[in-house]
Write an enzyme that holds these catalytic residues in place. Structure first.
Site, PDB file in Angstrom:
ATOM      1  N   HIS A 239      21.520 -16.149 -18.576  1.00 60.90           N
ATOM      2  CA  HIS A 239      22.894 -16.545 -18.222  1.00 60.90           C
ATOM      3  C   HIS A 239      23.251 -16.015 -16.836  1.00 60.90           C
ATOM      4  CE1 HIS A 239      27.257 -16.700 -18.196  1.00 60.90           C
ATOM      5  NE2 HIS A 239      27.128 -17.685 -19.054  1.00 60.90           N
TER       6      HIS A 239
ATOM      7  N   GLU B 144      25.762 -14.544 -15.729  1.00 60.57           N
ATOM      8  CA  GLU B 144      26.313 -13.178 -15.688  1.00 60.57           C
ATOM      9  C   GLU B 144      25.217 -12.134 -15.863  1.00 60.57           C
ATOM     10  OE1 GLU B 144      29.286 -14.142 -18.572  1.00 60.57           O
ATOM     11  OE2 GLU B 144      30.172 -15.431 -17.042  1.00 60.57           O
TER      12      GLU B 144
ATOM     13  N   GLU C 164      23.958 -24.508 -15.573  1.00 55.54           N
ATOM     14  CA  GLU C 164      25.265 -23.874 -15.393  1.00 55.54           C
ATOM     15  C   GLU C 164      25.420 -23.459 -13.931  1.00 55.54           C
ATOM     16  OE1 GLU C 164      27.092 -22.314 -19.212  1.00 55.54           O
ATOM     17  OE2 GLU C 164      25.819 -20.721 -18.470  1.00 55.54           O
TER      18      GLU C 164
ATOM     19  N   SER D 268      33.135 -24.246 -16.946  1.00 54.49           N
ATOM     20  CA  SER D 268      34.513 -24.748 -17.000  1.00 54.49           C
ATOM     21  C   SER D 268      34.650 -26.035 -17.816  1.00 54.49           C
ATOM     22  CB  SER D 268      35.084 -24.929 -15.585  1.00 54.49           C
ATOM     23  OG  SER D 268      35.181 -23.667 -14.954  1.00 54.49           O
TER      24      SER D 268
ATOM     25  N   GLY E 208      33.611 -20.104 -15.333  1.00 53.08           N
ATOM     26  CA  GLY E 208      34.849 -19.311 -15.390  1.00 53.08           C
ATOM     27  C   GLY E 208      35.791 -19.532 -14.223  1.00 53.08           C
TER      28      GLY E 208
ATOM     29  N   ASN F 192      29.879 -19.711 -26.224  1.00 56.93           N
ATOM     30  CA  ASN F 192      29.470 -18.366 -25.794  1.00 56.93           C
ATOM     31  C   ASN F 192      30.725 -17.519 -25.656  1.00 56.93           C
ATOM     32  OD1 ASN F 192      28.502 -16.100 -24.510  1.00 56.93           O
ATOM     33  ND2 ASN F 192      28.007 -17.137 -22.578  1.00 56.93           N
ATOM     34  N   TRP F 193      30.896 -16.578 -26.589  1.00 54.91           N
ATOM     35  CA  TRP F 193      32.131 -15.781 -26.612  1.00 54.91           C
ATOM     36  C   TRP F 193      32.067 -14.578 -25.672  1.00 54.91           C
ATOM     37  CZ3 TRP F 193      32.894 -15.861 -32.693  1.00 54.91           C
ATOM     38  CH2 TRP F 193      33.299 -17.143 -33.059  1.00 54.91           C
ATOM     39  N   LYS F 194      30.937 -14.359 -25.049  1.00 55.30           N
ATOM     40  CA  LYS F 194      30.787 -13.251 -24.093  1.00 55.30           C
ATOM     41  C   LYS F 194      31.330 -11.954 -24.713  1.00 55.30           C
ATOM     42  CE  LYS F 194      30.944 -16.680 -20.483  1.00 55.30           C
ATOM     43  NZ  LYS F 194      31.224 -17.059 -19.125  1.00 55.30           N
TER      44      LYS F 194
ATOM     45  N   GLY G   6      32.218 -21.502 -22.489  1.00 52.91           N
ATOM     46  CA  GLY G   6      32.668 -20.114 -22.486  1.00 52.91           C
ATOM     47  C   GLY G   6      34.134 -20.045 -22.893  1.00 52.91           C
TER      48      GLY G   6
HETATM   49  P1  PGA Z   1      33.106 -21.068 -18.891  1.00 53.69           P
HETATM   50  O1  PGA Z   1      31.747 -20.292 -19.135  1.00 53.69           O
HETATM   51  O2  PGA Z   1      33.136 -22.218 -19.871  1.00 53.69           O
HETATM   52  O3  PGA Z   1      34.182 -20.064 -19.148  1.00 53.69           O
HETATM   53  O4  PGA Z   1      33.084 -21.565 -17.490  1.00 53.69           O
HETATM   54  C1  PGA Z   1      30.553 -21.001 -19.389  1.00 53.69           C
HETATM   55  C2  PGA Z   1      29.421 -20.054 -19.603  1.00 53.69           C
HETATM   56  O5  PGA Z   1      29.433 -18.965 -19.020  1.00 53.69           O
HETATM   57  O6  PGA Z   1      28.472 -20.350 -20.346  1.00 53.69           O
END
Ligand code: PGA
Length: 251
Positions: free
Chosen positions: A95, A97, A167, A213, A173, A9-11, A234
């Site tokens: 997600h 976020e 998650e 993470s 993150g 997931n490149w956000k 991510g």
């Molecule tokens: P992260 O994000 O690997 O940077 O913790 C994971 C995600 O948001 O799917």
């Protein structure tokens, strides 16, 4: 036997040029890793060119979000048909976020899960507790509520289009991943819930992947757990070498 799934997931990272440069490095590097499904989720603006570049490739295109209506006056939103036109085969829904930064509710997420599944996309449905909820001993309760509400419109025959991503919000993150044991405990809980809602065959066939993470240094240990059917990555998917290392750790 559930095939493993690794999704990047490149956000809101990587321009079109950045995505295409990434693929030039990444696609040859993973050519020997055939026993795994791989998804990449670039930003909306990069979906079409990335989809063109992935044409005929076993790496599949995934969107980071969708809106549940087919069309209409919904400024800034994007429909399933628009995603499919870009060659998307999958979409991330719910997600953390989207829930916590953009205020998406379980009710909205449920509409999105339905729209994705009925529109023919594979839906990566994300759930997870906050750090405060975990500390208060509410993890299971929160997970069950999110499953109950998010999947309330889903019938058994739709479940083969569903992947659940556990998650934990506190792990996304932050550099602090759930331990393989913590993740496995929640994954088992999710599978039990799936069994009571959809029956054992569906529960046994549904992939439950972990995100939060994930790095090359912890991915193999996480994937060694029988209940962990893959990873949603991510930050560590932003660099082709590190994402490739995570995929190769699986072999
Ligand atoms: P992260 O994000 O690997 O940077 O913790 C994971 C995600 O948001 O799917």
């Amino acid at each position: 036997m559930r095939k493993k799934l690794i999704a990047g997931n490149w956000k809101m990272h990587h321009t079109v040029a950045g995505c295409l440069g990434y693929l030039d490095k990444f696609l040859p590097a993973i050519s020997s890793s055939t026993d795994v499904d791989i998804l990449l989720a670039p930003s909306y603006t990069a979906l079409y060119p990335v989809g063109q570049k992935l044409a005929g490739h076993r790496v599949k295109l995934c969107a980071q979000n969708l809106y549940f209506k087919d069309s209409g006056a919904f400024t800034g939103e994007i429909s399933v048909a628009m995603l499919k036109e870009c060659a998307c085969e999958a979409v991330i829904v719910g997600h953390s976020e989207r829930r916590h930064v953009f205020g998406e509710t379980d009710e909205l997420i449920q509409e999105k899960v339905n729209a994705g599944v009925t529109g023919g996309l594979q839906v990566i449905f994300c759930i997870g507790e906050t750090g405060a909820e975990r500390e208060a001993g509410q993890t299971s309760e929160v997970i069950h509520r999110q499953l109950e509400q998010g999947l309330s419109g889903i019938s058994n025959d739709m479940c083969d289009q569903l992947t659940i991503a556990y998650e934990p919000v506190w792990a996304i993150g932050t550099g602090v991943n759930a331990t393989p044991e913590q993740a496995e405990e929640v994954h088992s809980d999710i599978r039990q819930w799936m069994g009571s809602r959809f029956g054992e065959p569906v529960a046994g066939a549904t992939r439950i992947i972990y995100g939060g993470s994930v790095k090359p240094g912890n991915s193999a240990e996480l994937l060694s757990k029988v209940e962990i059917d893959g990873l949603l990555v991510g930050s560590a998917s932003l660099d082709p070498d590190s994402f490739c290392a995570i995929i190769q750790n699986l072999q």
